[in-house]
Motif scaffolding. Sequence first.
Motif, PDB file in Angstrom:
ATOM      1  N   UNK A   1      64.420 125.533  13.978  1.00  0.00           N
ATOM      2  CA  UNK A   1      62.958 125.242  13.868  1.00  0.00           C
ATOM      3  C   UNK A   1      62.707 124.824  12.345  1.00  0.00           C
ATOM      4  N   UNK A   2      63.795 124.190  11.688  1.00  0.00           N
ATOM      5  CA  UNK A   2      63.593 123.974  10.432  1.00  0.00           C
ATOM      6  C   UNK A   2      63.699 122.403  10.204  1.00  0.00           C
ATOM      7  N   UNK A   3      63.232 121.910   9.126  1.00  0.00           N
ATOM      8  CA  UNK A   3      63.592 120.364   8.839  1.00  0.00           C
ATOM      9  C   UNK A   3      64.677 120.599   7.612  1.00  0.00           C
ATOM     10  N   UNK A   4      65.804 120.168   7.778  1.00  0.00           N
ATOM     11  CA  UNK A   4      66.942 120.098   6.738  1.00  0.00           C
ATOM     12  C   UNK A   4      66.487 119.025   5.870  1.00  0.00           C
ATOM     13  N   UNK A   5      66.106 119.400   4.717  1.00  0.00           N
ATOM     14  CA  UNK A   5      65.431 118.543   3.632  1.00  0.00           C
ATOM     15  C   UNK A   5      66.620 117.885   2.825  1.00  0.00           C
ATOM     16  N   UNK A   6      66.537 116.642   2.653  1.00  0.00           N
ATOM     17  CA  UNK A   6      67.316 115.642   1.736  1.00  0.00           C
ATOM     18  C   UNK A   6      66.717 115.266   0.478  1.00  0.00           C
ATOM     19  N   UNK A   7      65.385 115.183   0.469  1.00  0.00           N
ATOM     20  CA  UNK A   7      64.722 114.315  -0.584  1.00  0.00           C
ATOM     21  C   UNK A   7      63.408 115.022  -1.114  1.00  0.00           C
ATOM     22  N   UNK A   8      63.102 115.072  -2.279  1.00  0.00           N
ATOM     23  CA  UNK A   8      61.679 115.497  -2.711  1.00  0.00           C
ATOM     24  C   UNK A   8      61.253 114.722  -3.832  1.00  0.00           C
ATOM     25  N   UNK A   9      60.053 114.317  -3.934  1.00  0.00           N
ATOM     26  CA  UNK A   9      59.298 113.453  -5.118  1.00  0.00           C
ATOM     27  C   UNK A   9      58.160 114.057  -5.276  1.00  0.00           C
ATOM     28  N   UNK A  10      57.642 113.871  -6.642  1.00  0.00           N
ATOM     29  CA  UNK A  10      56.456 114.435  -7.286  1.00  0.00           C
ATOM     30  C   UNK A  10      55.527 113.108  -7.268  1.00  0.00           C
ATOM     31  N   UNK A  11      54.267 113.041  -7.081  1.00  0.00           N
ATOM     32  CA  UNK A  11      53.284 111.988  -7.228  1.00  0.00           C
ATOM     33  C   UNK A  11      53.159 111.977  -8.702  1.00  0.00           C
ATOM     34  N   UNK A  12      53.472 111.047  -9.630  1.00  0.00           N
ATOM     35  CA  UNK A  12      52.902 111.259 -10.941  1.00  0.00           C
ATOM     36  C   UNK A  12      51.531 111.012 -11.259  1.00  0.00           C
ATOM     37  N   UNK A  13      50.553 110.587 -10.290  1.00  0.00           N
ATOM     38  CA  UNK A  13      49.339 110.782 -10.726  1.00  0.00           C
ATOM     39  C   UNK A  13      48.698 112.009 -10.185  1.00  0.00           C
TER      40      UNK A  13
ATOM     41  N   UNK B   1      50.854 116.992  -5.488  1.00  0.00           N
ATOM     42  CA  UNK B   1      51.423 116.557  -4.626  1.00  0.00           C
ATOM     43  C   UNK B   1      52.735 116.379  -4.487  1.00  0.00           C
ATOM     44  N   UNK B   2      53.550 117.146  -3.653  1.00  0.00           N
ATOM     45  CA  UNK B   2      55.037 117.132  -3.382  1.00  0.00           C
ATOM     46  C   UNK B   2      55.301 116.422  -2.028  1.00  0.00           C
ATOM     47  N   UNK B   3      56.086 115.433  -2.071  1.00  0.00           N
ATOM     48  CA  UNK B   3      56.824 114.775  -0.631  1.00  0.00           C
ATOM     49  C   UNK B   3      57.972 115.271  -0.544  1.00  0.00           C
ATOM     50  N   UNK B   4      58.407 115.559   0.656  1.00  0.00           N
ATOM     51  CA  UNK B   4      59.723 115.874   1.199  1.00  0.00           C
ATOM     52  C   UNK B   4      60.016 115.209   2.420  1.00  0.00           C
ATOM     53  N   UNK B   5      61.242 114.827   2.569  1.00  0.00           N
ATOM     54  CA  UNK B   5      61.859 114.262   3.906  1.00  0.00           C
ATOM     55  C   UNK B   5      62.993 114.893   4.077  1.00  0.00           C
ATOM     56  N   UNK B   6      63.674 114.783   5.455  1.00  0.00           N
ATOM     57  CA  UNK B   6      64.669 115.440   5.875  1.00  0.00           C
ATOM     58  C   UNK B   6      64.934 115.011   7.378  1.00  0.00           C
TER      59      UNK B   6
ATOM     60  N   UNK C   1      65.169 110.050  16.504  1.00  0.00           N
ATOM     61  CA  UNK C   1      66.237 109.222  16.352  1.00  0.00           C
ATOM     62  C   UNK C   1      66.770 108.926  15.087  1.00  0.00           C
ATOM     63  N   UNK C   2      65.861 109.077  13.896  1.00  0.00           N
ATOM     64  CA  UNK C   2      66.080 108.863  12.647  1.00  0.00           C
ATOM     65  C   UNK C   2      65.831 109.966  11.765  1.00  0.00           C
ATOM     66  N   UNK C   3      66.250 110.125  10.437  1.00  0.00           N
ATOM     67  CA  UNK C   3      65.845 111.038   9.289  1.00  0.00           C
ATOM     68  C   UNK C   3      65.920 110.314   8.249  1.00  0.00           C
ATOM     69  N   UNK C   4      65.009 110.838   7.192  1.00  0.00           N
ATOM     70  CA  UNK C   4      64.912 110.463   5.870  1.00  0.00           C
ATOM     71  C   UNK C   4      65.905 110.824   5.008  1.00  0.00           C
ATOM     72  N   UNK C   5      66.390 109.980   4.134  1.00  0.00           N
ATOM     73  CA  UNK C   5      67.613 110.001   3.097  1.00  0.00           C
ATOM     74  C   UNK C   5      67.037 110.086   1.840  1.00  0.00           C
ATOM     75  N   UNK C   6      65.873 109.268   1.489  1.00  0.00           N
ATOM     76  CA  UNK C   6      65.157 109.122   0.137  1.00  0.00           C
ATOM     77  C   UNK C   6      63.821 108.799   0.123  1.00  0.00           C
ATOM     78  N   UNK C   7      63.219 109.537  -1.145  1.00  0.00           N
ATOM     79  CA  UNK C   7      61.865 109.187  -1.319  1.00  0.00           C
ATOM     80  C   UNK C   7      61.610 108.897  -2.977  1.00  0.00           C
ATOM     81  N   UNK C   8      60.549 107.884  -3.089  1.00  0.00           N
ATOM     82  CA  UNK C   8      60.437 107.913  -4.168  1.00  0.00           C
ATOM     83  C   UNK C   8      58.915 107.403  -4.496  1.00  0.00           C
TER      84      UNK C   8
END
Length: 503
Positions: free
Chosen positions: A221-233, A237-242, A283-290
Amino acid sequence: MAKRIGSDEGFTEIFNREVGFSHPRSISRRISASEVLILLLTARIFLDGYITHSLSLLLVSGIVKKLDLYGKLNGHEGCVNAVEFSSTGDILVSGSDDRQIMLWNLLNGTRTLTYPSGHCENVFQTKFIPFTDDRTIITSGADGQVRLGQILENGKVETKRLGRHHGRVYKLAVLPGDPNVFYSCGEDGFVQHFDIRSSSPTTVLYSSPFTHGCRRHHSSSRIRLNSIAIDPRNPHYLAVGGSDEYARVYDTRRVQLAPVCRHIVPDAPVNTFCPRHLRETNSVHVTGLAYSKASELLVSYNDELIYLFEKNMGFGSSPVGISAEKLQEMEEPQVYTGHRNAQTVKGVNFMGPNDEYVMSGSDCGHIFIWKKKGGKLVRAMLGDRRVVNQLESHPHITFIASCGIERSVKLWTPVSNDVMSLPENIEKVTESNRVGREEQSRVTLTPEVIMHVLRLQRRQTSAFTERRYVLTDVDGDEENEAQFISGLVAGDDDSSERECNVS
Protein backbone atom coordinates in the motif's frame (compact mmCIF):
# COMPACT_ATOMS: atom_id res chain seq x y z
CA MET A 1 43.11 12.60 -14.13
CA ALA A 2 40.35 13.84 -16.36
CA LYS A 3 40.93 14.62 -19.98
CA ARG A 4 41.29 18.34 -20.73
CA ILE A 5 38.40 19.82 -22.61
CA GLY A 6 40.44 21.72 -25.17
CA SER A 7 43.88 23.20 -25.61
CA ASP A 8 42.64 26.67 -26.40
CA GLU A 9 40.34 26.75 -23.34
CA GLY A 10 37.63 28.49 -25.37
CA PHE A 11 34.91 27.90 -22.83
CA THR A 12 37.22 29.08 -20.05
CA GLU A 13 37.63 32.42 -21.75
CA ILE A 14 33.89 32.82 -22.33
CA PHE A 15 33.21 31.98 -18.71
CA ASN A 16 35.91 34.33 -17.42
CA ARG A 17 34.61 37.20 -19.48
CA GLU A 18 31.03 36.44 -18.46
CA VAL A 19 31.84 36.77 -14.76
CA GLY A 20 34.17 39.72 -15.34
CA PHE A 21 37.54 38.00 -14.86
CA SER A 22 39.09 38.75 -18.25
CA HIS A 23 39.32 41.48 -20.87
CA PRO A 24 37.28 41.02 -24.05
CA ARG A 25 40.46 40.82 -26.15
CA SER A 26 41.53 37.63 -24.34
CA ILE A 27 38.73 35.53 -25.85
CA SER A 28 40.03 32.74 -28.03
CA ARG A 29 40.03 33.36 -31.77
CA ARG A 30 38.38 29.98 -32.23
CA ILE A 31 35.15 31.30 -30.74
CA SER A 32 33.49 33.48 -33.37
CA ALA A 33 32.47 37.03 -32.52
CA SER A 34 28.80 36.32 -33.22
CA GLU A 35 28.71 33.41 -30.78
CA VAL A 36 30.38 35.44 -28.06
CA LEU A 37 27.95 38.29 -28.64
CA ILE A 38 24.96 35.98 -28.38
CA LEU A 39 26.28 34.45 -25.17
CA LEU A 40 26.91 37.82 -23.57
CA LEU A 41 23.61 39.31 -24.65
CA THR A 42 21.70 36.30 -23.38
CA ALA A 43 23.29 36.52 -19.96
CA ARG A 44 22.44 40.24 -19.72
CA ILE A 45 18.96 40.20 -21.27
CA PHE A 46 16.90 40.23 -18.13
CA LEU A 47 19.35 42.38 -16.16
CA ASP A 48 19.85 45.32 -18.47
CA GLY A 49 16.37 45.48 -20.00
CA TYR A 50 17.70 46.71 -23.34
CA ILE A 51 16.30 43.82 -25.37
CA THR A 52 12.66 42.91 -25.79
CA HIS A 53 11.37 39.56 -24.60
CA SER A 54 10.69 38.31 -28.14
CA LEU A 55 14.21 39.16 -29.28
CA SER A 56 15.69 37.48 -26.22
CA LEU A 57 13.81 34.30 -27.07
CA LEU A 58 15.18 34.49 -30.60
CA LEU A 59 18.73 34.79 -29.31
CA VAL A 60 18.31 31.89 -26.89
CA SER A 61 16.81 29.80 -29.70
CA GLY A 62 19.88 30.47 -31.82
CA ILE A 63 22.13 29.30 -28.99
CA VAL A 64 20.19 26.07 -28.41
CA LYS A 65 20.46 25.12 -32.06
CA LYS A 66 24.25 25.56 -31.85
CA LEU A 67 24.69 23.23 -28.87
CA ASP A 68 27.30 20.59 -29.56
CA LEU A 69 29.65 18.31 -27.65
CA TYR A 70 32.49 20.35 -26.23
CA GLY A 71 34.31 17.79 -24.14
CA LYS A 72 34.22 14.86 -21.73
CA LEU A 73 35.16 14.48 -18.09
CA ASN A 74 36.74 11.03 -17.70
CA GLY A 75 37.53 9.39 -14.40
CA HIS A 76 34.66 7.27 -13.15
CA GLU A 77 34.83 3.48 -13.45
CA GLY A 78 31.09 2.91 -13.63
CA CYS A 79 27.94 4.45 -15.09
CA VAL A 80 27.57 8.09 -14.09
CA ASN A 81 24.17 8.60 -12.50
CA ALA A 82 24.29 12.13 -11.11
CA VAL A 83 25.74 15.53 -11.97
CA GLU A 84 25.17 18.99 -10.50
CA PHE A 85 26.72 22.43 -10.92
CA SER A 86 27.74 24.56 -7.98
CA SER A 87 25.89 27.85 -7.45
CA THR A 88 28.66 29.78 -9.20
CA GLY A 89 28.78 27.28 -12.04
CA ASP A 90 32.53 26.77 -12.00
CA ILE A 91 32.47 23.37 -10.22
CA LEU A 92 30.58 20.21 -11.09
CA VAL A 93 30.05 17.22 -8.80
CA SER A 94 29.32 13.71 -10.11
CA GLY A 95 28.36 10.34 -8.63
CA SER A 96 28.60 6.90 -10.16
CA ASP A 97 28.11 3.15 -9.87
CA ASP A 98 31.75 3.06 -8.70
CA ARG A 99 30.53 4.75 -5.47
CA GLN A 100 33.05 7.57 -5.90
CA ILE A 101 32.25 11.29 -5.71
CA MET A 102 34.25 13.51 -8.05
CA LEU A 103 34.56 17.29 -8.24
CA TRP A 104 35.55 18.93 -11.52
CA ASN A 105 36.95 22.38 -12.24
CA LEU A 106 35.04 23.52 -15.31
CA LEU A 107 37.41 26.40 -16.02
CA ASN A 108 40.12 23.97 -17.14
CA GLY A 109 38.28 20.63 -17.32
CA THR A 110 40.32 18.91 -14.59
CA ARG A 111 39.29 16.73 -11.69
CA THR A 112 40.10 18.46 -8.42
CA LEU A 113 38.91 15.92 -5.85
CA THR A 114 37.82 12.30 -5.56
CA TYR A 115 36.55 10.66 -2.41
CA PRO A 116 34.72 7.42 -1.52
CA SER A 117 31.09 8.21 -0.80
CA GLY A 118 30.67 5.56 1.87
CA HIS A 119 27.74 4.04 0.01
CA CYS A 120 27.64 0.25 -0.31
CA GLU A 121 25.97 0.40 -3.73
CA ASN A 122 25.45 2.73 -6.69
CA VAL A 123 25.32 6.48 -6.04
CA PHE A 124 22.15 7.97 -7.56
CA GLN A 125 22.23 11.61 -6.42
CA THR A 126 24.86 14.23 -5.58
CA LYS A 127 24.03 17.77 -4.48
CA PHE A 128 25.81 20.80 -3.09
CA ILE A 129 24.42 22.37 0.07
CA PRO A 130 24.12 26.15 -0.59
CA PHE A 131 26.19 28.78 1.20
CA THR A 132 28.88 26.30 2.26
CA ASP A 133 31.57 27.39 -0.22
CA ASP A 134 30.92 24.15 -2.18
CA ARG A 135 32.41 22.14 0.70
CA THR A 136 29.27 20.29 1.81
CA ILE A 137 27.85 17.58 -0.44
CA ILE A 138 24.91 15.26 0.15
CA THR A 139 24.46 11.93 -1.62
CA SER A 140 21.97 9.07 -1.86
CA GLY A 141 22.11 5.64 -3.40
CA ALA A 142 20.81 2.15 -4.05
CA ASP A 143 21.68 1.09 -0.49
CA GLY A 144 19.02 3.45 0.90
CA GLN A 145 21.57 5.64 2.64
CA VAL A 146 21.58 9.43 2.71
CA ARG A 147 25.11 10.62 3.40
CA LEU A 148 27.02 13.84 4.01
CA GLY A 149 30.48 14.69 2.70
CA GLN A 150 32.36 17.56 4.33
CA ILE A 151 35.49 18.88 2.57
CA LEU A 152 37.98 20.06 5.19
CA GLU A 153 40.53 22.85 4.88
CA ASN A 154 43.35 20.32 4.42
CA GLY A 155 41.57 18.80 1.42
CA LYS A 156 40.45 15.64 3.19
CA VAL A 157 36.79 14.62 3.25
CA GLU A 158 34.80 13.42 6.23
CA THR A 159 31.69 11.40 5.42
CA LYS A 160 28.90 10.14 7.60
CA ARG A 161 25.47 8.62 7.28
CA LEU A 162 22.62 11.01 8.03
CA GLY A 163 19.76 8.57 7.57
CA ARG A 164 18.41 5.61 5.69
CA HIS A 165 15.37 4.44 3.74
CA HIS A 166 14.21 0.86 3.25
CA GLY A 167 14.91 0.72 -0.47
CA ARG A 168 16.66 2.83 -3.06
CA VAL A 169 16.89 6.62 -2.79
CA TYR A 170 17.03 8.17 -6.25
CA LYS A 171 16.54 11.85 -5.47
CA LEU A 172 17.22 14.57 -2.92
CA ALA A 173 15.77 18.09 -2.81
CA VAL A 174 17.56 20.99 -1.11
CA LEU A 175 15.45 23.74 0.44
CA PRO A 176 16.25 26.88 -1.61
CA GLY A 177 18.54 29.30 0.18
CA ASP A 178 18.93 27.10 3.27
CA PRO A 179 22.41 25.77 4.22
CA ASN A 180 21.01 23.08 6.48
CA VAL A 181 17.69 21.60 5.34
CA PHE A 182 16.94 19.10 2.59
CA TYR A 183 14.56 16.22 1.83
CA SER A 184 14.89 12.68 0.53
CA CYS A 185 12.34 10.31 -1.01
CA GLY A 186 12.66 6.54 -1.07
CA GLU A 187 11.17 3.37 -2.42
CA ASP A 188 9.69 2.79 1.05
CA GLY A 189 7.18 5.56 0.31
CA PHE A 190 8.58 7.97 2.88
CA VAL A 191 9.81 11.53 2.51
CA GLN A 192 12.39 12.32 5.17
CA HIS A 193 13.40 15.77 6.42
CA PHE A 194 17.07 16.39 7.19
CA ASP A 195 18.75 19.17 9.11
CA ILE A 196 22.51 18.64 9.02
CA ARG A 197 22.72 20.25 12.45
CA SER A 198 20.64 17.39 13.84
CA SER A 199 21.76 13.84 14.59
CA SER A 200 18.81 12.07 12.95
CA PRO A 201 16.17 12.68 10.25
CA THR A 202 12.46 13.09 10.78
CA THR A 203 9.59 11.77 8.69
CA VAL A 204 7.67 14.45 6.81
CA LEU A 205 5.10 12.36 5.01
CA TYR A 206 4.20 8.95 3.63
CA SER A 207 2.67 8.34 0.19
CA SER A 208 -0.01 5.71 -0.33
CA PRO A 209 -2.23 4.80 -3.31
CA PHE A 210 -5.52 6.67 -3.32
CA THR A 211 -7.49 3.45 -3.58
CA HIS A 212 -6.17 2.35 -0.19
CA GLY A 213 -7.63 5.33 1.64
CA CYS A 214 -6.22 5.58 5.14
CA ARG A 215 -4.72 2.13 5.47
CA ARG A 216 -1.59 1.98 7.54
CA HIS A 217 1.82 1.34 6.05
CA HIS A 218 2.19 -2.00 4.32
CA SER A 219 4.48 -3.14 1.53
CA SER A 220 1.54 -3.39 -0.89
CA SER A 221 0.00 0.00 0.00
CA ARG A 222 2.90 2.35 -0.55
CA ILE A 223 4.06 4.47 -3.46
CA ARG A 224 7.66 3.66 -4.26
CA LEU A 225 8.98 7.20 -4.70
CA ASN A 226 11.43 7.98 -7.51
CA SER A 227 11.55 11.77 -7.59
CA ILE A 228 11.07 14.85 -5.44
CA ALA A 229 11.04 18.58 -6.26
CA ILE A 230 10.47 21.81 -4.32
CA ASP A 231 8.43 24.69 -5.73
CA PRO A 232 10.89 27.64 -5.91
CA ARG A 233 8.08 30.19 -5.48
CA ASN A 234 6.59 28.39 -2.48
CA PRO A 235 9.21 26.18 -0.79
CA HIS A 236 6.50 24.72 1.47
CA TYR A 237 5.16 22.84 -1.56
CA LEU A 238 6.87 19.50 -2.15
CA ALA A 239 6.09 17.38 -5.23
CA VAL A 240 6.80 13.63 -5.31
CA GLY A 241 6.26 10.93 -7.89
CA GLY A 242 6.74 7.20 -8.04
CA SER A 243 5.11 3.87 -8.75
CA ASP A 244 1.73 5.12 -9.96
CA GLU A 245 0.49 7.69 -12.45
CA TYR A 246 0.07 10.64 -10.08
CA ALA A 247 2.41 13.46 -9.15
CA ARG A 248 1.45 14.51 -5.63
CA VAL A 249 2.04 17.96 -4.14
CA TYR A 250 2.19 18.26 -0.35
CA ASP A 251 2.25 21.31 1.89
CA THR A 252 4.93 20.64 4.50
CA ARG A 253 3.17 23.03 6.89
CA ARG A 254 0.26 20.59 7.09
CA VAL A 255 2.28 17.56 8.09
CA GLN A 256 3.79 16.89 11.47
CA LEU A 257 7.47 16.04 11.82
CA ALA A 258 7.93 12.73 13.63
CA PRO A 259 10.68 10.19 14.22
CA VAL A 260 11.22 7.85 11.28
CA CYS A 261 8.63 5.10 11.72
CA ARG A 262 7.26 2.41 9.46
CA HIS A 263 3.71 2.51 10.85
CA ILE A 264 2.09 5.85 10.19
CA VAL A 265 -1.09 7.03 8.51
CA PRO A 266 -0.57 8.22 4.91
CA ASP A 267 -0.68 11.97 4.36
CA ALA A 268 -3.13 13.71 2.03
CA PRO A 269 -1.67 15.88 -0.76
CA VAL A 270 -2.97 19.36 -1.50
CA ASN A 271 -2.95 18.70 -5.24
CA THR A 272 -2.44 15.84 -7.70
CA PHE A 273 -1.52 15.89 -11.37
CA CYS A 274 -1.95 13.35 -14.14
CA PRO A 275 -2.96 13.44 -17.83
CA ARG A 276 -6.60 12.45 -18.22
CA HIS A 277 -5.87 9.41 -20.38
CA LEU A 278 -3.49 7.97 -17.77
CA ARG A 279 -5.77 8.47 -14.79
CA GLU A 280 -6.53 5.21 -12.93
CA THR A 281 -4.74 3.12 -15.56
CA ASN A 282 -2.13 1.56 -13.22
CA SER A 283 0.09 1.14 -16.28
CA VAL A 284 2.75 3.86 -15.87
CA HIS A 285 4.88 5.43 -13.15
CA VAL A 286 6.67 8.72 -12.63
CA THR A 287 10.46 8.76 -13.00
CA GLY A 288 11.26 12.48 -12.98
CA LEU A 289 9.89 15.80 -11.70
CA ALA A 290 11.02 19.41 -12.05
CA TYR A 291 9.57 22.79 -11.12
CA SER A 292 10.05 25.83 -13.34
CA LYS A 293 10.69 29.30 -11.99
CA ALA A 294 6.98 29.96 -12.63
CA SER A 295 5.91 26.96 -10.50
CA GLU A 296 4.95 24.82 -13.50
CA LEU A 297 5.40 21.12 -12.77
CA LEU A 298 7.17 18.94 -15.31
CA VAL A 299 6.42 15.19 -15.06
CA SER A 300 8.23 12.41 -16.94
CA TYR A 301 6.62 8.97 -17.15
CA ASN A 302 8.16 5.55 -17.62
CA ASP A 303 7.58 4.43 -21.22
CA GLU A 304 5.14 7.25 -21.78
CA LEU A 305 5.67 10.96 -22.43
CA ILE A 306 6.58 14.19 -20.62
CA TYR A 307 3.87 16.60 -19.48
CA LEU A 308 3.89 20.20 -18.21
CA PHE A 309 1.20 21.11 -15.67
CA GLU A 310 0.11 24.52 -14.48
CA LYS A 311 -1.41 24.85 -11.02
CA ASN A 312 -4.98 24.97 -12.32
CA MET A 313 -4.59 21.58 -14.03
CA GLY A 314 -4.58 19.54 -10.83
CA PHE A 315 -7.28 17.19 -9.50
CA GLY A 316 -7.08 18.57 -5.97
CA SER A 317 -6.31 16.41 -2.96
CA SER A 318 -7.69 13.26 -4.61
CA PRO A 319 -8.33 12.24 -8.23
CA VAL A 320 -10.88 9.64 -7.14
CA GLY A 321 -14.54 10.35 -7.82
CA ILE A 322 -14.10 13.26 -10.23
CA SER A 323 -17.04 13.42 -12.63
CA ALA A 324 -16.59 12.90 -16.36
CA GLU A 325 -17.99 16.38 -16.98
CA LYS A 326 -15.35 18.03 -14.80
CA LEU A 327 -12.60 16.01 -16.43
CA GLN A 328 -13.66 17.22 -19.85
CA GLU A 329 -13.61 20.82 -18.65
CA MET A 330 -10.05 20.59 -17.35
CA GLU A 331 -7.25 21.99 -19.49
CA GLU A 332 -4.82 19.46 -20.94
CA PRO A 333 -1.10 19.77 -20.12
CA GLN A 334 1.57 20.50 -22.71
CA VAL A 335 3.12 17.26 -23.98
CA TYR A 336 6.66 16.55 -25.24
CA THR A 337 7.24 13.60 -27.58
CA GLY A 338 9.99 11.83 -29.48
CA HIS A 339 12.13 10.30 -26.73
CA ARG A 340 11.76 6.99 -24.89
CA ASN A 341 12.01 6.45 -21.14
CA ALA A 342 11.83 2.73 -20.36
CA GLN A 343 15.18 1.27 -19.32
CA THR A 344 16.24 3.51 -16.41
CA VAL A 345 14.86 6.04 -13.92
CA LYS A 346 15.37 9.18 -16.00
CA GLY A 347 15.18 12.74 -14.83
CA VAL A 348 13.73 15.71 -16.67
CA ASN A 349 14.72 19.36 -16.52
CA PHE A 350 14.29 22.91 -17.77
CA MET A 351 16.82 25.04 -19.62
CA GLY A 352 17.13 28.73 -20.46
CA PRO A 353 17.17 32.02 -18.53
CA ASN A 354 13.43 31.73 -17.89
CA ASP A 355 13.07 27.98 -18.42
CA GLU A 356 12.10 28.42 -22.05
CA TYR A 357 13.10 24.85 -22.91
CA VAL A 358 12.49 21.32 -21.65
CA MET A 359 15.16 18.63 -21.94
CA SER A 360 15.39 14.90 -21.33
CA GLY A 361 17.59 11.92 -22.04
CA SER A 362 16.38 8.87 -23.91
CA ASP A 363 16.89 5.13 -24.28
CA CYS A 364 18.05 5.74 -27.85
CA GLY A 365 21.08 7.62 -26.50
CA HIS A 366 19.91 11.06 -27.64
CA ILE A 367 19.42 14.29 -25.74
CA PHE A 368 16.07 15.86 -26.64
CA ILE A 369 15.36 19.59 -26.23
CA TRP A 370 11.89 21.04 -26.84
CA LYS A 371 10.45 24.52 -26.69
CA LYS A 372 8.46 24.67 -23.48
CA LYS A 373 5.65 26.55 -25.17
CA GLY A 374 4.21 24.45 -27.95
CA GLY A 375 6.40 21.38 -27.40
CA LYS A 376 8.34 21.67 -30.66
CA LEU A 377 11.52 19.59 -30.81
CA VAL A 378 14.36 22.03 -31.62
CA ARG A 379 17.52 20.07 -30.84
CA ALA A 380 18.54 16.42 -30.65
CA MET A 381 22.10 15.28 -29.94
CA LEU A 382 23.65 11.85 -29.56
CA GLY A 383 24.73 11.88 -25.92
CA ASP A 384 25.52 8.23 -25.15
CA ARG A 385 26.07 5.00 -27.02
CA ARG A 386 23.21 3.47 -25.02
CA VAL A 387 21.12 5.61 -22.65
CA VAL A 388 21.20 9.23 -21.44
CA ASN A 389 19.87 9.40 -17.87
CA GLN A 390 20.39 12.87 -16.44
CA LEU A 391 20.79 16.42 -17.76
CA GLU A 392 21.76 19.50 -15.77
CA SER A 393 21.78 23.09 -16.97
CA HIS A 394 24.41 25.61 -15.90
CA PRO A 395 22.95 28.21 -13.49
CA HIS A 396 24.08 31.23 -15.53
CA ILE A 397 24.85 30.46 -19.18
CA THR A 398 23.76 28.04 -21.90
CA PHE A 399 25.87 25.06 -20.95
CA ILE A 400 24.69 21.48 -20.27
CA ALA A 401 26.18 18.50 -18.48
CA SER A 402 24.87 15.03 -19.31
CA CYS A 403 25.50 11.52 -18.04
CA GLY A 404 24.31 8.00 -18.75
CA ILE A 405 25.49 4.44 -19.19
CA GLU A 406 28.95 5.51 -20.34
CA ARG A 407 31.59 6.30 -17.73
CA SER A 408 32.09 9.95 -18.62
CA VAL A 409 30.32 13.25 -18.06
CA LYS A 410 29.70 15.12 -21.31
CA LEU A 411 29.67 18.90 -21.64
CA TRP A 412 27.63 20.72 -24.29
CA THR A 413 28.12 24.36 -25.34
CA PRO A 414 26.89 26.51 -28.28
CA VAL A 415 30.19 26.49 -30.18
CA SER A 416 29.25 24.76 -33.43
CA ASN A 417 28.77 26.59 -36.71
CA ASP A 418 27.99 23.63 -38.94
CA VAL A 419 25.94 21.26 -36.79
CA MET A 420 22.33 20.52 -37.77
CA SER A 421 19.81 21.31 -35.04
CA LEU A 422 18.10 17.99 -35.78
CA PRO A 423 19.91 14.92 -37.18
CA GLU A 424 18.94 13.69 -40.62
CA ASN A 425 17.63 10.45 -39.12
CA ILE A 426 15.58 12.11 -36.37
CA GLU A 427 12.28 10.94 -37.85
CA LYS A 428 13.54 7.36 -37.86
CA VAL A 429 14.75 7.70 -34.27
CA THR A 430 11.51 9.16 -32.94
CA GLU A 431 9.42 6.63 -34.86
CA SER A 432 11.47 3.77 -33.44
CA ASN A 433 10.93 5.19 -29.95
CA ARG A 434 7.19 5.49 -30.56
CA VAL A 435 6.85 1.94 -31.87
CA GLY A 436 8.82 0.54 -28.94
CA ARG A 437 6.68 2.47 -26.49
CA GLU A 438 3.42 1.31 -28.04
CA GLU A 439 4.53 -2.31 -28.24
CA GLN A 440 5.46 -2.21 -24.57
CA SER A 441 2.06 -0.73 -23.65
CA ARG A 442 0.28 -3.68 -25.31
CA VAL A 443 1.91 -6.16 -22.93
CA THR A 444 1.26 -4.16 -19.76
CA LEU A 445 0.40 -6.56 -16.94
CA THR A 446 -2.62 -6.14 -14.72
CA PRO A 447 -2.05 -5.35 -11.03
CA GLU A 448 -3.25 -8.85 -10.11
CA VAL A 449 -0.64 -10.49 -12.34
CA ILE A 450 2.09 -8.18 -11.02
CA MET A 451 1.22 -9.01 -7.41
CA HIS A 452 1.25 -12.72 -8.23
CA VAL A 453 4.73 -12.42 -9.73
CA LEU A 454 5.94 -10.47 -6.71
CA ARG A 455 4.59 -13.13 -4.35
CA LEU A 456 6.44 -15.81 -6.29
CA GLN A 457 9.63 -13.76 -6.19
CA ARG A 458 9.20 -13.21 -2.44
CA ARG A 459 8.91 -16.94 -1.80
CA GLN A 460 11.97 -17.59 -3.97
CA THR A 461 13.89 -14.93 -2.07
CA SER A 462 12.92 -16.40 1.31
CA ALA A 463 13.98 -19.89 0.22
CA PHE A 464 17.24 -18.58 -1.15
CA THR A 465 17.96 -16.59 2.02
CA GLU A 466 17.37 -19.63 4.24
CA ARG A 467 19.68 -21.73 2.08
CA ARG A 468 22.31 -18.97 2.10
CA TYR A 469 22.52 -18.95 5.89
CA VAL A 470 22.68 -22.76 6.08
CA LEU A 471 25.56 -23.09 3.65
CA THR A 472 29.02 -22.21 4.94
CA ASP A 473 30.43 -21.30 1.56
CA VAL A 474 28.29 -19.22 -0.75
CA ASP A 475 29.30 -18.41 -4.26
CA GLY A 476 29.61 -14.67 -4.94
CA ASP A 477 27.36 -14.79 -7.97
CA GLU A 478 24.60 -16.41 -5.94
CA GLU A 479 24.84 -13.67 -3.33
CA ASN A 480 24.53 -11.03 -6.02
CA GLU A 481 21.50 -12.86 -7.39
CA ALA A 482 19.84 -12.88 -3.97
CA GLN A 483 20.41 -9.14 -3.63
CA PHE A 484 19.03 -8.57 -7.12
CA ILE A 485 15.87 -10.56 -6.40
CA SER A 486 15.41 -8.74 -3.10
CA GLY A 487 15.73 -5.47 -4.95
CA LEU A 488 13.04 -6.54 -7.39
CA VAL A 489 10.68 -7.56 -4.64
CA ALA A 490 11.40 -4.72 -2.20
CA GLY A 491 8.22 -5.72 -0.49
CA ASP A 492 9.74 -6.97 2.75
CA ASP A 493 11.80 -4.01 3.81
CA ASP A 494 13.69 -5.79 6.55
CA SER A 495 14.97 -8.49 4.20
CA SER A 496 16.40 -5.95 1.76
CA GLU A 497 18.29 -3.96 4.36
CA ARG A 498 22.06 -4.32 4.17
CA GLU A 499 24.62 -2.87 6.53
CA CYS A 500 27.68 -1.01 5.38
CA ASN A 501 30.98 -1.00 7.22
CA VAL A 502 31.96 2.47 6.02
CA SER A 503 31.07 5.13 8.60
